[in-house]
Design an enzyme around this catalytic site. Structure first.
Site, mmCIF file in Angstrom:
data_model
loop_
_atom_site.group_PDB
_atom_site.id
_atom_site.type_symbol
_atom_site.label_atom_id
_atom_site.label_comp_id
_atom_site.label_asym_id
_atom_site.label_seq_id
_atom_site.Cartn_x
_atom_site.Cartn_y
_atom_site.Cartn_z
ATOM 1 N N TYR A 93 -12.753 -30.040 -12.483
ATOM 2 C CA TYR A 93 -13.203 -30.128 -11.087
ATOM 3 C C TYR A 93 -13.100 -31.576 -10.595
ATOM 4 C CZ TYR A 93 -16.610 -29.688 -7.220
ATOM 5 O OH TYR A 93 -17.246 -29.708 -6.004
ATOM 6 N N LYS A 148 -10.673 -33.407 -7.852
ATOM 7 C CA LYS A 148 -11.209 -34.162 -6.706
ATOM 8 C C LYS A 148 -10.547 -35.534 -6.574
ATOM 9 C CE LYS A 148 -14.307 -31.328 -4.908
ATOM 10 N NZ LYS A 148 -13.897 -30.550 -3.729
HETATM 11 N N1 SER Z 1 -22.314 -29.673 -6.611
HETATM 12 C C1 SER Z 1 -21.075 -29.580 -7.310
HETATM 13 C C2 SER Z 1 -21.227 -28.984 -8.647
HETATM 14 O O1 SER Z 1 -22.296 -29.063 -9.202
HETATM 15 C C3 SER Z 1 -20.470 -30.935 -7.461
HETATM 16 O O2 SER Z 1 -19.835 -31.297 -6.304
HETATM 17 O O3 SER Z 1 -20.285 -28.469 -9.160
#
Ligand code: SER
Length: 318
Positions: free
Chosen positions: A141, A145
């Site tokens: 993730y 990003k």
């Molecule tokens: N709030 C998100 C998560 O915990 C992070 O951007 O995956």
């Protein structure tokens, strides 16, 4: 912005951002889209279309036919779910966003991308994390990003596209349940407090993370997108945060309203290791100086409102 297309409208941010934008720009001016039908205000309060963000032709046609001058691209797979479905996370978060950027470029639309505290990693300075610093994230993730932050800067430099974005901290909200994130404990805790008076926390005591109450996040999106471009030095990936707390801090805040609230720990190793790789507290100077970022909610104000809203919803349901 005059006419907007929002992707991932059924998610945690979209389900509140779509009604908020419709309140500002007019219900007919905000086209909500999602991969699946979304019951309730998102699909009933204004135009709605099904859209898989990986389908470039459909995406571009939809922007064109709606005459959207801005795309708010929220569709994505969150951090903990991404670790379990790595290729899906890459496909939606990166390939889907490249498709979205290309479609918006083709149609001459501005573009908003939500980045995240997840764009940082264990080698990033943890406290007072600067706007520009080391970014070596350890989740798919986060890797996605960073890729997207760079791509948005690239599209602006190369094509003159009006790309803008924020690095959101954990977002706390009562409308839609978040799905598959690491910061989600700070949402679940309020639901459990109202329903059971206790919570079993999946992050350990002492795990500090940046957080923000959803109304401040919604306002930040509009402020940034409406900001005078000549004032923007950074454009993409602005650090923003309203508070930093650990599980003990949020539990203490809940106890001010509900003295009998209790919490114990059942730490999830995956989400704990993700949280430990993220900063404790961001430096938000660039956002304040360049477009007037000014969050209104601190932890106790957020707690009061979260408990009141969840209790009201619950008493309406029974
Ligand atoms: N709030 C998100 C998560 O915990 C992070 O951007 O995956």
């Amino acid at each position: 912005m005059k006419r907007l297309l929002v992707t991932g409208s059924g998610g945690q941010i979209g389900s509140e951002l779509v009604p908020y934008l419709r309140g500002i720009y007019g219900a007919e001016k905000v086209l909500a889209t999602d991969l699946r039908e979304i019951p309730g205000p998102v699909s009933e309060g204004g135009p709605f279309a099904l859209l898989d963000v990986r389908d470039g032709r459909a995406f571009s046609e939809l922007i064109g036919s709606f005459r959207a001058d801005a795309v708010i691209h929220l569709a994505g797979v969150l951090s903990a779910k991404g670790e379990k479905q790595v290729s899906l996370a890459w496909d939606i978060n990166v390939n889907g966003s490249v498709t979205a950027l290309e479609a918006a470029r083709e149609q001459g639309s501005a573009f908003f991308l939500p980045s995240s505290i997840a764009a940082f990693g264990p080698s990033t300075p943890r406290v007072g994390t600067p706007q520009e610093t080391i970014q070596r994230p350890t989740t798919i993730y986060g890797v996605a990003k960073v890729t997207l932050e760079l791509l948005c800067d690239y599209y602006h430099r190369k094509f003159g596209m009006d790309t803008r974005g924020l690095r959101f901290p954990g977002l706390v909200s009562h409308e839609a349940p978040p799905g598959g994130g690491t910061t989600d404990y700070a949402v679940h805790i309020y639901h459990e407090a109202v329903e059971r008076g206790s919570y079993s926390c999946f992050l350990a005591a002492g795990t500090f993370l940046d957080m923000m109450y959803m109304p401040d996040a919604l306002e930040a999106v509009v402020r940034l997108m409406e900001a005078d471009p000549s004032r923007l030095v950074h454009r993409n990936a602005f650090n923003i945060s309203a508070m930093s707390f650990d599980p003990e801090g949020i539990a203490a805040s809940i106890r001010k309203e509900m003295p009998s609230f209790t919490m114990d720990y059942d730490v999830d190793p995956l989400r704990q290791s993700i949280a430990e790789s993220w900063p404790d507290s961001l430096d938000c100077t660039a956002a304040r100086e360049e477009w007037g970022f000014a969050p209104r909610y601190d932890l106790d104000a957020m707690t009061k409102e979260m408990l009141a809203r969840i209790s009201a919803k619950r008493s309406r349901a029974v």
